[in-house]
Design a protein around this motif. Structure first.
Motif, PDB file in Angstrom:
ATOM      1  N   THR A  69      59.079  52.558  51.680  1.00 52.54           N
ATOM      2  CA  THR A  69      60.048  51.741  52.435  1.00 52.54           C
ATOM      3  C   THR A  69      58.941  51.058  53.308  1.00 52.54           C
ATOM      4  OG1 THR A  69      62.155  52.913  52.201  1.00 52.54           O
ATOM      5  CG2 THR A  69      61.897  51.126  54.003  1.00 52.54           C
ATOM      6  N   GLU A  70      58.194  51.810  54.004  1.00 46.26           N
ATOM      7  CA  GLU A  70      56.992  51.426  54.664  1.00 46.26           C
ATOM      8  C   GLU A  70      56.113  50.291  54.231  1.00 46.26           C
ATOM      9  OE1 GLU A  70      54.691  54.191  56.642  1.00 46.26           O
ATOM     10  OE2 GLU A  70      56.457  55.480  57.383  1.00 46.26           O
ATOM     11  N   GLY A  71      55.632  50.691  52.746  1.00 45.17           N
ATOM     12  CA  GLY A  71      54.624  49.924  52.108  1.00 45.17           C
ATOM     13  C   GLY A  71      55.654  48.304  51.825  1.00 45.17           C
ATOM     14  N   ALA A  92      64.782  53.475  54.917  1.00 47.33           N
ATOM     15  CA  ALA A  92      65.084  54.225  53.530  1.00 47.33           C
ATOM     16  C   ALA A  92      66.387  54.566  53.382  1.00 47.33           C
ATOM     17  CB  ALA A  92      64.245  55.577  53.507  1.00 47.33           C
ATOM     18  N   ASP A  93      67.320  54.541  54.335  1.00 49.38           N
ATOM     19  CA  ASP A  93      68.738  54.815  54.352  1.00 49.38           C
ATOM     20  C   ASP A  93      69.722  53.525  54.567  1.00 49.38           C
ATOM     21  OD1 ASP A  93      68.244  54.702  56.965  1.00 49.38           O
ATOM     22  OD2 ASP A  93      69.427  56.421  57.442  1.00 49.38           O
ATOM     23  N   VAL A 150      64.041  53.804  46.130  1.00 49.91           N
ATOM     24  CA  VAL A 150      64.641  54.220  47.547  1.00 49.91           C
ATOM     25  C   VAL A 150      65.914  54.392  47.724  1.00 49.91           C
ATOM     26  CG1 VAL A 150      64.468  53.987  49.955  1.00 49.91           C
ATOM     27  CG2 VAL A 150      62.459  53.042  48.657  1.00 49.91           C
ATOM     28  N   LEU A 151      66.926  53.606  47.454  1.00 43.09           N
ATOM     29  CA  LEU A 151      68.232  53.574  47.401  1.00 43.09           C
ATOM     30  C   LEU A 151      68.993  54.434  46.219  1.00 43.09           C
ATOM     31  CD1 LEU A 151      69.097  50.050  49.008  1.00 43.09           C
ATOM     32  CD2 LEU A 151      68.494  52.508  50.361  1.00 43.09           C
ATOM     33  N   GLY A 152      68.277  54.565  45.140  1.00 45.24           N
ATOM     34  CA  GLY A 152      68.794  55.360  43.975  1.00 45.24           C
ATOM     35  C   GLY A 152      69.784  54.669  43.105  1.00 45.24           C
TER      36      GLY A 152
END
Length: 474
Positions: free
Chosen positions: A440-442, A361-362, A303-305
């Motif tokens: 992110t929800e999961g 997510a951010d 997600v954050l890379g």
């Protein structure tokens, strides 16, 4: 003359300093726990180099976990009967040789076989590490501090896996996540041969072969069923069959133990409140806490890379928080009591998991990884030390190795089951979506469920754990 009812040691050698025994035991425990997680970041490189399939890649992790969980009780009882030093050296030697074979593997099946043998060596080694600590240090404040060190090193090994693996893969190759065990294992083996003194209990007793086979087969089959659910789901026939067979074998194990004159695990041991309640609490807490490293690493990378190395470095403060909590617990136990410190740790961890469930997510590093991670692992460290202390304090000397194996089994099986359940929960929320927001929800849902499990665990501990203030006296 050796007596079955008491701890016995070879009289011809001088007892080594307690710190030497604790240091060697912790070194062995660190290697065992490190190898549960260190291979994760190396899996893509292993697949590319050896041509492993996706299921084969999963078995690089699962072969170790199943053998580790399946043989743990047997390893603990073997230490009681045949010598803790002997089992420590045997387990570490097997673990080290299997690490060498895995690092040199040229085919996928060679790597999988080496990982299974590694797990077997770890199962023989791990119970002896805790038994050596409790045998070398008298019960009381000193033992609580020694167990805190053991707990901290074990937790640190699991936490450091991602970072160590990332560094080795980036700088050398995937083979070094296994080969690094060889020089370290050789040094620890040489020191153990000179620095440990043999101890055992239960001389004259024979190993309960029927019980050993049933316990090992039951735990290994149950562990196999749990890891199958991660890939196939909880309704897959293969997973359900394995879970059912594992539970049936364990039920048969209990029936056999009730009729055996010299059982592998005396059922009366589970009537000891401190042993039963602490292991149950360790299972519940482990089922919630173990998934933290898994989901935090996925969140950071997917997600954050973050790169694998950056993800491992991002979790260093959390690793330090585990050490702080584990080493701080003995200072709180004399005044608050072991039970209250364990409950406090579970509540702190639950607060951290609840905070982590607000991830986005951010998210920024400080609020999305650093602070909730520290809170989660500070609580984990605070809970681990009093639970291990209580679990081992109620055992007779002749059952010390078995209880140590039970402690490791509870933690390992709880973590494996928890990871399988939480992975299923996260996947159910994410579905087929692959965006950062969906992932992110999961992950967030799994952290919320873990927080709820920890709150239940804290309530169970408050009611069931004994009031005994482990570590209150010198």
């Amino acid at each position: 003359m050796l007596r079955a009812a008491s701890e016995t040691r070879a009289p011809s050698t001088t007892a080594p300093p307690a710190w030497v025994v604790v240091a060697l035991a912790c070194a062995g425990q660190f290697l065992v726990v490190l190898d549960v997680s260190v291979v994760n970041v190396a899996l893509p490189s292993m697949r590319a180099d050896l041509g492993l399939s996706a299921p084969g890649l999963q078995w690089v992790v699962n072969a170790y976990a199943i053998a580790f969980a399946g043989f743990m009780l047997l390893g603990g009882r073997a230490g009681d009967l045949y010598g803790r030093k002997r089992m420590f050296v045997l387990g570490l030697g097997l673990f080290t040789l299997a690490s060498l074979a895995g690092g040199l593997a040229q085919e996928g099946w060679q790597l999988l076989l080496a990982r299974a043998v590694q797990g077997l060596g770890a199962a023989v080694l791990a119970p002896s590490t805790l038994t050596l600590v409790t045998s070398a240090v008298p019960e009381g404040a000193a033992r609580a501090r020694a167990i805190a060190t053991w707990s901290a090193v074990g937790a640190g090994g699991g936490a450091a896996g991602g970072l160590v693996g990332g560094v080795l893969v980036d700088l050398l190759s995937w083979r070094w996540v296994l080969l690094i065990n060889v020089p370290v294992g050789a040094v620890v083996l040489a020191c153990a041969a000179r620095g440990l003194r043999e101890s055992r209990a239960g001389a004259g007793r024979r190993l309960d072969v029927a019980g050993a086979l049933l316990a090992t087969a039951g735990l290994a089959t149950l562990a196999y069923g749990i890891v199958r659910t991660e890939a196939d789901g909880w309704t897959a026939p293969g997973a359900l069959t394995a879970l059912g067979a594992g539970l049936a074998l364990l039920a048969l194990f209990v029936a056999v133990e009730a009729r055996t004159t010299a059982p592998l695990m005396p059922l009366t041991l589970l009537r000891v409140r401190s042993v039963a309640s602490a292991n149950a609490a360790m299972f519940v807490c482990g089922s919630a806490m173990f998934c933290m490293w898994f989901f935090m690493t996925l969140y950071a990378q997917n997600v954050l890379g973050y790169t694998p190395l950056e993800a491992g470095a991002a979790l260093i403060p959390s690793s330090l928080a585990v050490l702080l909590g584990s080493k701080g617990a003995p200072w709180l136990m004399p005044s608050l009591g072991a039970r209250n410190v364990a409950v406090l740790g579970a509540l702190l961890a639950a607060a951290g998991f609840g905070w982590q469930s607000t991830m986005t997510a951010d998210g920024g590093y400080v609020t999305a990884i650093l602070l909730p991670g520290i809170l989660m692992m500070l609580g984990a460290g605070l809970a681990a030390t009093p639970l291990a202390s209580l679990a081992t304090s109620g055992a007779a000397p002749q059952d010390a190795g078995l209880v140590s194996g039970l402690v490791n089994t509870s933690r390992t099986m709880g973590g494996s089951l928890g990871l399988a359940v939480m992975s299923t929960i996260a996947a159910s929320r994410t579905g087929d979506r692959t965006t950062g927001a969906a992932l992110t929800e999961g992950y967030a849902l799994s952290f919320r469920v873990s927080a709820a499990v920890l709150l239940v665990g804290a309530a169970v501990m408050a009611v069931w754990l004994p009031r005994k203030r482990a570590g209150a006296s010198a």
